[in-house]
Scaffold this active site. Structure first.
Site, PDB file in Angstrom:
ATOM      1  N   ASP A  59     -31.468 -75.569  42.778  1.00  7.20           N
ATOM      2  CA  ASP A  59     -30.698 -76.548  42.019  1.00  7.20           C
ATOM      3  C   ASP A  59     -30.327 -75.931  40.670  1.00  7.20           C
ATOM      4  O   ASP A  59     -30.923 -74.938  40.231  1.00  7.20           O
ATOM      5  CB  ASP A  59     -31.517 -77.822  41.791  1.00  7.20           C
ATOM      6  CG  ASP A  59     -31.701 -78.611  43.089  1.00  7.20           C
ATOM      7  OD1 ASP A  59     -30.889 -78.417  44.009  1.00  7.20           O
ATOM      8  OD2 ASP A  59     -32.665 -79.395  43.159  1.00  7.20           O
ATOM      9  N   TYR A  61     -43.543 -72.261  45.223  1.00 10.97           N
ATOM     10  CA  TYR A  61     -42.995 -72.985  44.082  1.00 10.97           C
ATOM     11  C   TYR A  61     -44.100 -73.296  43.065  1.00 10.97           C
ATOM     12  O   TYR A  61     -45.277 -73.422  43.413  1.00 10.97           O
ATOM     13  CB  TYR A  61     -42.379 -74.324  44.534  1.00 10.97           C
ATOM     14  CG  TYR A  61     -41.230 -74.173  45.503  1.00 10.97           C
ATOM     15  CD1 TYR A  61     -39.922 -74.096  45.060  1.00 10.97           C
ATOM     16  CD2 TYR A  61     -41.468 -74.133  46.880  1.00 10.97           C
ATOM     17  CE1 TYR A  61     -38.865 -73.976  45.952  1.00 10.97           C
ATOM     18  CE2 TYR A  61     -40.427 -74.010  47.782  1.00 10.97           C
ATOM     19  CZ  TYR A  61     -39.123 -73.927  47.317  1.00 10.97           C
ATOM     20  OH  TYR A  61     -38.089 -73.813  48.199  1.00 10.97           O
ATOM     21  N   TYR A  65     -37.246 -79.907  50.469  1.00 16.60           N
ATOM     22  CA  TYR A  65     -36.783 -80.397  49.158  1.00 16.60           C
ATOM     23  C   TYR A  65     -38.025 -80.717  48.333  1.00 16.60           C
ATOM     24  O   TYR A  65     -38.734 -81.713  48.589  1.00 16.60           O
ATOM     25  CB  TYR A  65     -35.896 -81.626  49.328  1.00 16.60           C
ATOM     26  CG  TYR A  65     -34.569 -81.320  49.993  1.00 16.60           C
ATOM     27  CD1 TYR A  65     -33.507 -80.783  49.258  1.00 16.60           C
ATOM     28  CD2 TYR A  65     -34.376 -81.550  51.352  1.00 16.60           C
ATOM     29  CE1 TYR A  65     -32.282 -80.500  49.862  1.00 16.60           C
ATOM     30  CE2 TYR A  65     -33.170 -81.277  51.963  1.00 16.60           C
ATOM     31  CZ  TYR A  65     -32.125 -80.747  51.217  1.00 16.60           C
ATOM     32  OH  TYR A  65     -30.920 -80.455  51.830  1.00 16.60           O
TER      33      TYR A  65
END
EC number: 5.4.99.25
Length: 500
Positions: free
Chosen positions: A309, A378, A451
């Site tokens: 993003d 992440y 996501y």
């Protein structure tokens, strides 16, 4: 049928020595030394070839040897004269503009050539009977012979290697008999295949039609001979070169990028015709890498193994990417050139690249594989509405994998279809941020395509389970970084090390 008998008949029909070797099914290097190959195949040399001395005239002056006629089957395609003309025309084109080490010839041949191969096929069956099959051609096909004969010669003269993915030299050829013989072929086709012709308003005559339909097992010699001579007639003019068009190779340049900014889109971000951000990862990389390979930067395709993003950084070793560059004027990249490109991109302050290198096009499958099948790592900065308790920390220490069901997030529904996708979460590890008891730093390892923002807060139950549902409390994500992508591609290369 003896080779000698076959060659003598071919010579009587005006067939050149290269084509004689085609009918003897010669392969590869056997075309490089005609005399040696003929002798190896127990064929006596033509007196004209064997006698290398000049003919002496009555005035004791060297006389020009009588010029051999144009080959009745290849129409001079394999002659020295045509090779020289072709070479000169290539050099007179934009060939010097392309810095490519490998080439490939793509030759568009007139249909007259195919018709002549068929006429000779009929002639050989008449002469030698059943020893010449009616379904399998008696010669090495012209297109294959081009690869065996012309490719090596032109590559050697131009000092280039051969590669089907190299600089493509498109060569368009014709002959002065082409239009006349195609008209005859249309009439022949109606007679030879009346059932098909009756169901077609317009008969499409093509090279493919000749290859598939026209052979002695499907067309009678008597029918063919109504329109074309058997064996094929001699001609005075050789094949003609119409044009040469150069098509540079598709070059693929791969590397890894790190996204250092939280205000940078992956590709140009345009909404309702208005540009929302001045730069993008794609544009920064193409601007500094593309000009080395092409003048048309707009033709370059940028691909990567997933994307972030706008507000997400990509750190660690970075994300694999590739530029697919069509009609490239260069196909090589030195380490010095690659290092200069890496430094130029780094100077943007928003993106950093490394491991820059040219890769085979076949390796682009790694990009798609990495999008769905690899693990991704992440690190998320998350906020709670209350101080983090020991229980919450224990609930967010998950070392065994679990599956989630994730609906397409509302924020991307404008560009992605609504689906519920199963995704695997491999591990979760949380710790309290120093100096802020309501903040968590959470390391998450997931299947590619997950996501992460929705995995954290759950998006009103559209992702289940979520970290919020696991602890039973609202939790929001403040910042997110991609810290690792489990894709070992492209190869690691340190372009800062100078080449010797």
């Amino acid at each position: 049928m003896k080779n000698q008998d076959l060659v003598e008949y071919l010579r009587s029909c005006g067939v050149c020595e290269i084509c004689q070797l085609r009918y003897l099914k010669a392969r590869g290097a056997e075309y490089r030394n005609i005399n040696e190959t003929l002798q190896k195949l127990d064929v006596k040399l033509n007196e004209y070839v064997k006698n290398e001395e000049l003919v002496v005239s009555a005035e004791n002056q060297p006389a020009k040897r009588a010029r051999l006629g144009v080959c009745s089957t290849c129409l001079g395609l394999f002659s020295k004269d045509f090779q020289n003309e072709l070479l000169s025309s290539i050099l007179a084109s934009d060939f010097a503009k392309y810095d490519c080490q490998k080439i490939v010839l793509a030759i568009c041949l007139p249909m007259s050539l195919q018709l002549r191969q068929l006429a000779m096929w009929f002639a050989l069956r008449r002469r030698f009977g059943a020893s010449i099959e009616e379904s399998n051609p008696p010669d090495v096909p012209i297109k294959e012979a081009v690869k065996l004969i012309l490719h090596p010669i032109i590559c050697e003269k131009l000092d280039k290697g051969y590669d089907a993915n190299g600089l493509m030299i498109n060569i368009d050829l014709t002959h002065n008999l082409e239009d006349e013989e195609v008209e005859k072929l249309v009439k022949l086709n109606k007679e030879a295949f009346p059932a098909k012709a009756s169901h077609q308003k317009r008969i499409e005559i093509s090279r493919g039609l000749l290859e598939k339909q026209y052979q002695p097992s499907k067309v009678k010699a008597e029918t063919f001979e109504k329109y074309f001579q058997i064996p094929c007639s001699n001609v005075e003019e050789s094949i003609k070169l119409i044009s040469i068009d150069l098509q540079g190779p598709v070059v693929c340049v791969a590397g890894r990028y790190r996204k250092l900014s939280r205000e940078l889109s992956h590709t140009p971000w345009i909404l309702n015709g208005k540009r929302l951000m001045e730069e993008s990862i794609e544009e920064i990389i193409i601007r500094d890498v593309g000009p080395h390979f092409t003048e048309k930067l707009g033709k370059i395709t940028f691909m990567s193994s997933g994307r972030e993003d706008v507000d997400v950084r990509c750190l660690g070793k970075g994300r694999p990417f590739v530029l697919e560059i069509p009609n490239a004027i260069r196909s090589c990249l030195s380490k010095d050139e690659a290092f200069a490109m890496e430094r130029a991109v780094d100077a943007s302050g928003m993106v950093s690249i490394h491991n820059l290198q040219v890769v085979p096009r076949e390796e682009l499958t790694h990009i798609k594989t990495g999008e769905e099948q690899k693990k991704k790592f992440y690190r998320a900065l998350c906020a709670l509405q209350e101080p983090v308790s020991v229980k919450i920390l224990e609930q967010l220490q998950i070392s065994t994998s679990f599956d989630i069901q994730q609906k397409t997030p509302i924020r991307v529904l404008h560009r992605r279809p609504l689906h519920t996708r199963p995704r695997t979460i491999y591990s979760v590890n949380a710790r309290v941020q120093r100096g802020n008891p309501k903040a968590l730093i959470i390391d998450i390892v997931t299947q590619a395509g997950t996501y992460i923002k929705e995995l954290v807060h759950g998006e009103f139950g559209r992702t289940t389970p979520s970290l919020s549902s696991i602890i039973g409390k609202p939790i929001d994500i403040q910042a997110l970084d991609v810290v690792g992508i489990d894709l070992d591609w492209p190869n690691e290369v340190d372009n800062s090390i100078q080449e010797e």
